[in-house]
Write a protein that holds these residues in place. Structure first.
Motif, PDB file in Angstrom:
ATOM      1  N   THR A  82      -2.960  -1.454   4.880  1.00 53.10           N
ATOM      2  CA  THR A  82      -3.067  -2.672   5.682  1.00 53.10           C
ATOM      3  C   THR A  82      -2.487  -3.874   4.952  1.00 53.10           C
ATOM      4  OG1 THR A  82      -5.281  -3.196   4.902  1.00 53.10           O
ATOM      5  CG2 THR A  82      -5.129  -1.829   6.864  1.00 53.10           C
ATOM      6  N   THR A  83      -1.837  -4.714   5.727  1.00 53.72           N
ATOM      7  CA  THR A  83      -1.298  -5.979   5.256  1.00 53.72           C
ATOM      8  C   THR A  83      -1.908  -7.054   6.134  1.00 53.72           C
ATOM      9  OG1 THR A  83       0.771  -4.873   4.689  1.00 53.72           O
ATOM     10  CG2 THR A  83       0.818  -7.282   4.834  1.00 53.72           C
ATOM     11  N   ASP A  84      -2.768  -7.875   5.560  1.00 54.43           N
ATOM     12  CA  ASP A  84      -3.486  -8.902   6.329  1.00 54.43           C
ATOM     13  C   ASP A  84      -4.148  -8.288   7.560  1.00 54.43           C
ATOM     14  OD1 ASP A  84      -2.725 -10.924   4.544  1.00 54.43           O
ATOM     15  OD2 ASP A  84      -0.818 -11.201   5.589  1.00 54.43           O
ATOM     16  N   GLY A  85      -4.701  -7.096   7.400  1.00 53.30           N
ATOM     17  CA  GLY A  85      -5.420  -6.434   8.481  1.00 53.30           C
ATOM     18  C   GLY A  85      -4.556  -5.633   9.440  1.00 53.30           C
ATOM     19  N   VAL A  86      -3.220  -5.713   9.331  1.00 54.75           N
ATOM     20  CA  VAL A  86      -2.322  -4.962  10.212  1.00 54.75           C
ATOM     21  C   VAL A  86      -2.053  -3.606   9.558  1.00 54.75           C
ATOM     22  CG1 VAL A  86      -0.056  -4.912  11.295  1.00 54.75           C
ATOM     23  CG2 VAL A  86      -1.277  -7.086  11.061  1.00 54.75           C
ATOM     24  N   PRO A  87      -2.381  -2.490  10.264  1.00 56.38           N
ATOM     25  CA  PRO A  87      -2.287  -1.168   9.625  1.00 56.38           C
ATOM     26  C   PRO A  87      -0.921  -0.497   9.764  1.00 56.38           C
ATOM     27  CG  PRO A  87      -3.318  -0.952  11.758  1.00 56.38           C
ATOM     28  CD  PRO A  87      -3.048  -2.423  11.558  1.00 56.38           C
ATOM     29  N   GLU A  88      -0.588   0.284   8.762  1.00 60.23           N
ATOM     30  CA  GLU A  88       0.518   1.245   8.780  1.00 60.23           C
ATOM     31  C   GLU A  88      -0.147   2.589   8.518  1.00 60.23           C
ATOM     32  OE1 GLU A  88       4.557   2.972   8.232  1.00 60.23           O
ATOM     33  OE2 GLU A  88       3.878   1.119   9.151  1.00 60.23           O
ATOM     34  N   ARG A  89      -0.236   3.431   9.567  1.00 60.73           N
ATOM     35  CA  ARG A  89      -0.930   4.714   9.455  1.00 60.73           C
ATOM     36  C   ARG A  89      -0.006   5.746   8.821  1.00 60.73           C
ATOM     37  NH1 ARG A  89      -4.654   8.385  10.964  1.00 60.73           N
ATOM     38  NH2 ARG A  89      -4.170  10.033  12.390  1.00 60.73           N
ATOM     39  N   LEU A  90      -0.501   6.436   7.805  1.00 62.68           N
ATOM     40  CA  LEU A  90       0.265   7.481   7.136  1.00 62.68           C
ATOM     41  C   LEU A  90      -0.009   8.823   7.805  1.00 62.68           C
ATOM     42  CD1 LEU A  90      -0.201   6.492   3.393  1.00 62.68           C
ATOM     43  CD2 LEU A  90       1.428   5.632   5.064  1.00 62.68           C
ATOM     44  N   LEU A  91       0.993   9.656   7.845  1.00 58.61           N
ATOM     45  CA  LEU A  91       0.900  10.960   8.491  1.00 58.61           C
ATOM     46  C   LEU A  91       0.063  11.918   7.644  1.00 58.61           C
ATOM     47  CD1 LEU A  91       2.060  12.764  10.813  1.00 58.61           C
ATOM     48  CD2 LEU A  91       3.849  13.405   9.205  1.00 58.61           C
ATOM     49  N   PRO A  92      -1.026  12.471   8.203  1.00 58.49           N
ATOM     50  CA  PRO A  92      -1.799  13.460   7.435  1.00 58.49           C
ATOM     51  C   PRO A  92      -1.105  14.825   7.512  1.00 58.49           C
ATOM     52  CG  PRO A  92      -2.895  13.004   9.525  1.00 58.49           C
ATOM     53  CD  PRO A  92      -1.675  12.116   9.465  1.00 58.49           C
ATOM     54  N   GLN A  93      -0.991  15.506   6.384  1.00 61.29           N
ATOM     55  CA  GLN A  93      -0.434  16.859   6.384  1.00 61.29           C
ATOM     56  C   GLN A  93      -1.480  17.824   6.913  1.00 61.29           C
ATOM     57  OE1 GLN A  93       0.694  17.169   2.195  1.00 61.29           O
ATOM     58  NE2 GLN A  93       2.819  17.299   2.877  1.00 61.29           N
ATOM     59  N   ARG A  94      -1.017  18.869   7.550  1.00 57.88           N
ATOM     60  CA  ARG A  94      -1.923  19.896   8.086  1.00 57.88           C
ATOM     61  C   ARG A  94      -2.303  20.878   6.994  1.00 57.88           C
ATOM     62  NH1 ARG A  94      -1.200  20.105  14.018  1.00 57.88           N
ATOM     63  NH2 ARG A  94       0.490  18.670  14.461  1.00 57.88           N
ATOM     64  N   GLY A  95      -3.352  21.616   7.297  1.00 55.05           N
ATOM     65  CA  GLY A  95      -3.766  22.703   6.408  1.00 55.05           C
ATOM     66  C   GLY A  95      -4.811  22.269   5.406  1.00 55.05           C
ATOM     67  N   GLY A  96      -4.862  23.019   4.344  1.00 53.66           N
ATOM     68  CA  GLY A  96      -5.848  22.768   3.306  1.00 53.66           C
ATOM     69  C   GLY A  96      -7.066  23.651   3.486  1.00 53.66           C
ATOM     70  N   ALA A  97      -7.637  24.030   2.392  1.00 53.92           N
ATOM     71  CA  ALA A  97      -8.864  24.825   2.412  1.00 53.92           C
ATOM     72  C   ALA A  97     -10.053  23.881   2.350  1.00 53.92           C
ATOM     73  CB  ALA A  97      -8.881  25.784   1.222  1.00 53.92           C
ATOM     74  N   GLY A  98     -11.181  24.327   2.805  1.00 57.73           N
ATOM     75  CA  GLY A  98     -12.390  23.520   2.712  1.00 57.73           C
ATOM     76  C   GLY A  98     -12.804  23.346   1.269  1.00 57.73           C
TER      77      GLY A  98
END
Length: 166
Positions: A82-98
């Motif tokens: 966030t920049t002054d409260g304005v968000p830039e959402r990052l892409l979450p990668q799929r997968g991963g184990a618990g």
């Protein structure tokens, strides 16, 4: 004959349940408690404080269970710079184990981003914080200290993304 068929059905059902429980990891079991009592901290990577690179960087984040019982994380967190409260959402990668975290134990995930000095004509953001929503919904904030980032929300192949928790 009916008794033999009923017995055969119960044996088959038991075998099915046994084989399923061997395949499904404990962290993926519905009802596992989310990690609510945690702290986040920066834990290395290639990024330098203050930024200044025009290349892809990484910043590793450590998640520590500060609660008194084990909890589970599955997948990648949601991260917004966030920049002054304005968000830039990052892409979450799929997968991963618990990941099961006992009290006091840690896990990590990596934020990968395109550092930018602003000299290349790219649209950049100058984040002041990273808002992290862990799998399960717990929200934590970290002060961003890695400098400017190339805006990537509309990119067809984004260079800014988040790895699953490991």
């Amino acid at each position: 004959m009916q008794r033999v068929q009923n017995l055969a059905r119960r044996v088959a059902a038991g075998a099915l349940v046994s084989s399923l429980s061997a395949v499904v990891p404990a962290a993926a079991v519905p009802g596992s408690p989310a990690c609510e009592h945690v702290t986040l901290s920066w834990a290395g990577g290639t990024a330098k404080q203050g930024g200044g690179s025009d290349r892809q960087e990484t910043a590793r984040v450590q998640v520590k269970n500060t609660g008194d019982r084990a909890c589970s994380l599955l997948g990648a967190p949601s991260v917004e710079l966030t920049t002054d409260g304005v968000p830039e959402r990052l892409l979450p990668q799929r997968g991963g184990a618990g990941v099961d975290l006992a009290p006091g134990r840690t896990a990590t995930f990596t934020i990968t981003f395109l550092g930018d000095t602003g000299r290349n004509g790219n649209e950049i953001i100058r984040p002041d914080q990273a808002v992290v929503t862990l799998p399960g919904g717990t929200v934590k904030t970290l002060a961003w200290r890695w400098g400017s980032v190339t805006r990537q929300e509309a990119a067809s192949r984004p260079g800014n993304y988040v790895s699953p928790v490991a």
